[in-house]
Design a protein around this motif. Sequence first.
Motif, PDB file in Angstrom:
ATOM      1  N   VAL A 102     -26.484  63.913  -7.771  1.00 20.23           N
ATOM      2  CA  VAL A 102     -25.327  63.126  -8.200  1.00 20.23           C
ATOM      3  C   VAL A 102     -25.580  62.539  -9.588  1.00 20.23           C
ATOM      4  O   VAL A 102     -24.690  62.528 -10.448  1.00 20.23           O
ATOM      5  N   TYR A 103     -26.780  62.046  -9.812  1.00 20.47           N
ATOM      6  CA  TYR A 103     -27.141  61.470 -11.100  1.00 20.47           C
ATOM      7  C   TYR A 103     -28.143  62.413 -11.781  1.00 20.47           C
ATOM      8  O   TYR A 103     -27.929  63.598 -11.818  1.00 20.47           O
ATOM      9  N   PHE A 157     -21.526  73.168  -4.448  1.00 27.21           N
ATOM     10  CA  PHE A 157     -20.202  72.594  -4.247  1.00 27.21           C
ATOM     11  C   PHE A 157     -19.321  72.832  -5.477  1.00 27.21           C
ATOM     12  O   PHE A 157     -19.808  72.850  -6.607  1.00 27.21           O
ATOM     13  N   PRO A 158     -18.014  73.009  -5.270  1.00 30.41           N
ATOM     14  CA  PRO A 158     -17.099  73.236  -6.408  1.00 30.41           C
ATOM     15  C   PRO A 158     -17.020  71.993  -7.306  1.00 30.41           C
ATOM     16  O   PRO A 158     -17.191  70.871  -6.845  1.00 30.41           O
ATOM     17  N   GLU A 159     -16.775  72.236  -8.587  1.00 31.54           N
ATOM     18  CA  GLU A 159     -16.696  71.132  -9.538  1.00 31.54           C
ATOM     19  C   GLU A 159     -15.388  70.355  -9.391  1.00 31.54           C
ATOM     20  O   GLU A 159     -15.353  69.146  -9.638  1.00 31.54           O
ATOM     21  N   LEU A 160     -14.334  71.043  -9.022  1.00 30.41           N
ATOM     22  CA  LEU A 160     -13.058  70.349  -8.851  1.00 30.41           C
ATOM     23  C   LEU A 160     -13.137  69.399  -7.664  1.00 30.41           C
ATOM     24  O   LEU A 160     -13.581  69.781  -6.577  1.00 30.41           O
ATOM     25  N   PRO A 161     -12.718  68.142  -7.825  1.00 27.61           N
ATOM     26  CA  PRO A 161     -12.840  67.169  -6.743  1.00 27.61           C
ATOM     27  C   PRO A 161     -11.788  67.369  -5.659  1.00 27.61           C
ATOM     28  O   PRO A 161     -10.774  68.050  -5.863  1.00 27.61           O
ATOM     29  N   LEU A 162     -12.043  66.770  -4.522  1.00 24.96           N
ATOM     30  CA  LEU A 162     -11.055  66.714  -3.451  1.00 24.96           C
ATOM     31  C   LEU A 162     -10.098  65.575  -3.767  1.00 24.96           C
ATOM     32  O   LEU A 162     -10.519  64.432  -3.969  1.00 24.96           O
ATOM     33  N   VAL A 163      -8.821  65.873  -3.834  1.00 24.40           N
ATOM     34  CA  VAL A 163      -7.809  64.881  -4.188  1.00 24.40           C
ATOM     35  C   VAL A 163      -6.928  64.629  -2.980  1.00 24.40           C
ATOM     36  O   VAL A 163      -6.320  65.554  -2.426  1.00 24.40           O
ATOM     37  N   ILE A 164      -6.898  63.366  -2.562  1.00 26.92           N
ATOM     38  CA  ILE A 164      -6.025  62.951  -1.454  1.00 26.92           C
ATOM     39  C   ILE A 164      -5.131  61.840  -1.985  1.00 26.92           C
ATOM     40  O   ILE A 164      -5.561  60.692  -2.144  1.00 26.92           O
ATOM     41  N   LEU A 210     -18.404  53.469   0.050  1.00 28.05           N
ATOM     42  CA  LEU A 210     -18.852  54.169   1.262  1.00 28.05           C
ATOM     43  C   LEU A 210     -19.917  55.211   0.934  1.00 28.05           C
ATOM     44  O   LEU A 210     -20.917  55.343   1.645  1.00 28.05           O
ATOM     45  N   ILE A 211     -19.716  55.928  -0.150  1.00 25.43           N
ATOM     46  CA  ILE A 211     -20.652  56.987  -0.525  1.00 25.43           C
ATOM     47  C   ILE A 211     -21.981  56.393  -0.966  1.00 25.43           C
ATOM     48  O   ILE A 211     -23.057  56.804  -0.503  1.00 25.43           O
ATOM     49  N   VAL A 256     -12.462  62.464  -4.946  1.00 27.65           N
ATOM     50  CA  VAL A 256     -13.893  62.365  -4.682  1.00 27.65           C
ATOM     51  C   VAL A 256     -14.487  63.763  -4.779  1.00 27.65           C
ATOM     52  O   VAL A 256     -13.873  64.732  -4.324  1.00 27.65           O
ATOM     53  N   SER A 257     -15.629  63.859  -5.407  1.00 25.74           N
ATOM     54  CA  SER A 257     -16.249  65.167  -5.551  1.00 25.74           C
ATOM     55  C   SER A 257     -16.763  65.640  -4.192  1.00 25.74           C
ATOM     56  O   SER A 257     -17.134  64.843  -3.325  1.00 25.74           O
ATOM     57  N   TRP A 258     -16.817  66.957  -4.036  1.00 30.83           N
ATOM     58  CA  TRP A 258     -17.310  67.526  -2.786  1.00 30.83           C
ATOM     59  C   TRP A 258     -18.780  67.195  -2.568  1.00 30.83           C
ATOM     60  O   TRP A 258     -19.224  67.013  -1.429  1.00 30.83           O
ATOM     61  N   LEU A 259     -19.542  67.087  -3.646  1.00 27.04           N
ATOM     62  CA  LEU A 259     -20.950  66.714  -3.530  1.00 27.04           C
ATOM     63  C   LEU A 259     -21.094  65.314  -2.959  1.00 27.04           C
ATOM     64  O   LEU A 259     -21.901  65.073  -2.057  1.00 27.04           O
ATOM     65  N   ARG A 260     -20.325  64.374  -3.483  1.00 36.80           N
ATOM     66  CA  ARG A 260     -20.408  62.992  -2.987  1.00 36.80           C
ATOM     67  C   ARG A 260     -19.949  62.899  -1.537  1.00 36.80           C
ATOM     68  O   ARG A 260     -20.486  62.111  -0.758  1.00 36.80           O
ATOM     69  N   LEU A 261     -18.957  63.705  -1.183  1.00 35.74           N
ATOM     70  CA  LEU A 261     -18.507  63.718   0.212  1.00 35.74           C
ATOM     71  C   LEU A 261     -19.619  64.241   1.121  1.00 35.74           C
ATOM     72  O   LEU A 261     -19.847  63.706   2.215  1.00 35.74           O
TER      73      LEU A 261
END
Length: 290
Positions: free
Chosen positions: A210-211, A125-132, A12-13, A137-142
Amino acid sequence: MTELLQHIVNTLILGSTYALLGIGLTLIFGIMRVVNFAHGELYSFGAYALYFVGVMLGLNFFVALIVAVVLGCFAGALIEVVLLRPMRGADIDTTMLVMIGAMIVMQNGEQFVWGGVAKSVSTPFPELPLVIGSISVSWLRLFVFCAALALIGVSYLLINRTKLGKAMRATFQDRDAASLMGVNIQFIYMATFAIGSSLAAAAGALLGPVYVISPQMGNLASLKAFAIVILGGLGSIGGATIGGFLLALAEELGAGYVSSGYRDAMGFLIIIVVLLFKPTGLFARAERIG
């Protein structure tokens, strides 16, 4: 199942930015009949514009992102006025050579200005990802996903709900008839190339953080943009959008379940299969852009 869900999230991203590339290219090729080989370089132009404004000038990341898209729009308008307008009426081979030349000049210009060393862009954006659950998924990718979806929605509304979009669709159907009805074809061509270029620049600016950003990053982006247009079908905004997500899905599943080395190959394998059985693309709409 967890691994599959993670691949779907990644699809999706990535697919949302692929869709931006495909929409921009299908607009330019569908309306102007120009094979824009410089599309990938406009993608890298957006990434470098973000780096220049956000890192070198020190502006806010979100402001830099908007400026990068605007600069991509101006760059596209400049290319159309300086390079393509004098070629109006020339055969497609001549315009192809012109755009190949533009691609080479832009890529070497980027390398001359920025050097061959890859650049990176920091984000707020924070380095720690969003975990569900088991999905992360990283906040940047979101943010990239949400921003790309917003731009896709704006593009659809522009083409289907505005006077400019109506003129663009009329030009796509019959340029001469549109001209007789008072449509300024010169302006429509410039606007089309500018909008398509801004979408490519937006994709580059979104994926740049992202890259990494390098002068060669546009090569593969250009190939994928053409693949998306072929997959989705010329003249369909929806087809380009779905084609972008399908290409991303093929790449993610290929990398996850076959080998990461075959990531790009899996996507183009899908293109070959589609061309064999439906040469016009999965969602071709010969009658109009939309």
